[in-house]
Scaffold this active site. Sequence first.
Site, PDB file in Angstrom:
ATOM      1  N   LYS A   7       0.816  -1.214   0.000  1.00  8.74           N
ATOM      2  CA  LYS A   7       0.000   0.000   0.000  1.00  8.74           C
ATOM      3  C   LYS A   7       0.856   1.273   0.000  1.00  8.74           C
ATOM      4  O   LYS A   7       2.016   1.282   0.399  1.00  8.74           O
ATOM      5  CB  LYS A   7      -0.933   0.012   1.210  1.00  8.74           C
ATOM      6  CG  LYS A   7      -2.017  -1.041   1.181  1.00  8.74           C
ATOM      7  CD  LYS A   7      -3.143  -0.655   0.231  1.00  8.74           C
ATOM      8  CE  LYS A   7      -4.320  -1.604   0.358  1.00  8.74           C
ATOM      9  NZ  LYS A   7      -5.476  -1.175  -0.421  1.00  8.74           N
TER      10      LYS A   7
ATOM     11  N   ARG B 237      -5.282  -9.769   3.787  1.00  7.25           N
ATOM     12  CA  ARG B 237      -5.318  -9.848   2.325  1.00  7.25           C
ATOM     13  C   ARG B 237      -3.939  -9.438   1.799  1.00  7.25           C
ATOM     14  O   ARG B 237      -3.473  -8.331   2.080  1.00  7.25           O
ATOM     15  CB  ARG B 237      -6.418  -8.914   1.816  1.00  7.25           C
ATOM     16  CG  ARG B 237      -6.658  -8.921   0.321  1.00  7.25           C
ATOM     17  CD  ARG B 237      -7.838  -8.012  -0.007  1.00  7.25           C
ATOM     18  NE  ARG B 237      -8.071  -7.927  -1.451  1.00  7.25           N
ATOM     19  CZ  ARG B 237      -7.486  -7.063  -2.255  1.00  7.25           C
ATOM     20  NH1 ARG B 237      -6.615  -6.181  -1.757  1.00  7.25           N
ATOM     21  NH2 ARG B 237      -7.753  -7.059  -3.548  1.00  7.25           N
TER      22      ARG B 237
END
Length: 272
Positions: free
Chosen positions: A214, A248
């Site tokens: 991210k 995830r």
Amino acid sequence: MQKSPVRIVGIVNITSDSFSDGGKYLAPEAAIAQARRLVEEGAEIVDLGPASSNPDATPVSAEEEIRRLAPVLDALLADEIEISVDSYLPQTQAYALSRGIHWLNDIKGFPDPSLYPTLAESDAKLIVMYSIQQGQADRREAPEGDIVGHICRFFDERLSALEAAGVNRARIVLDPGMGFFLGSSPQTSFDVLARLGEIKGRFGLPLLVGVSRKSFLRAVTGRAPDEVGAATLAAELVAAMKGADFIRTHEAAPLKDALAVAAALKDFARNR
């Protein structure tokens, strides 16, 4: 190997423009092979994304999402792999449910009440995600005030709507969002990561956390998406320690090993 209670959700982007691996798994055979590799390496669920959530990505129609998904679902469901479909388009979601998938993952948190009767009739688990965009794809800044408060108010409203429509609360998993979904400042994501326990305690529901590659990790390390594996693993372990039930990730193998070590240490401490 010590087994962790945290379940690993492997990411397969069937896209041309995902920020981390766009184009690598667009071909059905590549997506199928990647899904099988993730399962071999420790993923218990495979999350198939037929469109990128990158705000700069080209929009993809439901028809195109379904075209991308169909051959991959054919193969993976035949393998009896537990499948999640990552889409916020109602037509795609309805198609996925008709195929018997196990999970729906909606980055907008299921905002369309016209789909609720179909959701209520299904057995699929629902991943309800918070994001600051809420229909404003180009929104980059988090709302003013306490971000965890904003997240909890969103979940309160969405849970009430889904339960009123007949969706069993036990089918719902909450995802507080990370990276771009919480804004351009890395601090917002770190704030939420550190306070996962507050969200879990408030709702008493399982949490799914996705920090893999991210933007907030790239911002603090200065690394490119394909260089941020160590930072990803560190943040994933923090998420597990803070109460995440599902993580995830793009890379299942290192996370599986790290969770096994954490579980062994916890077991050792308990039995001293």
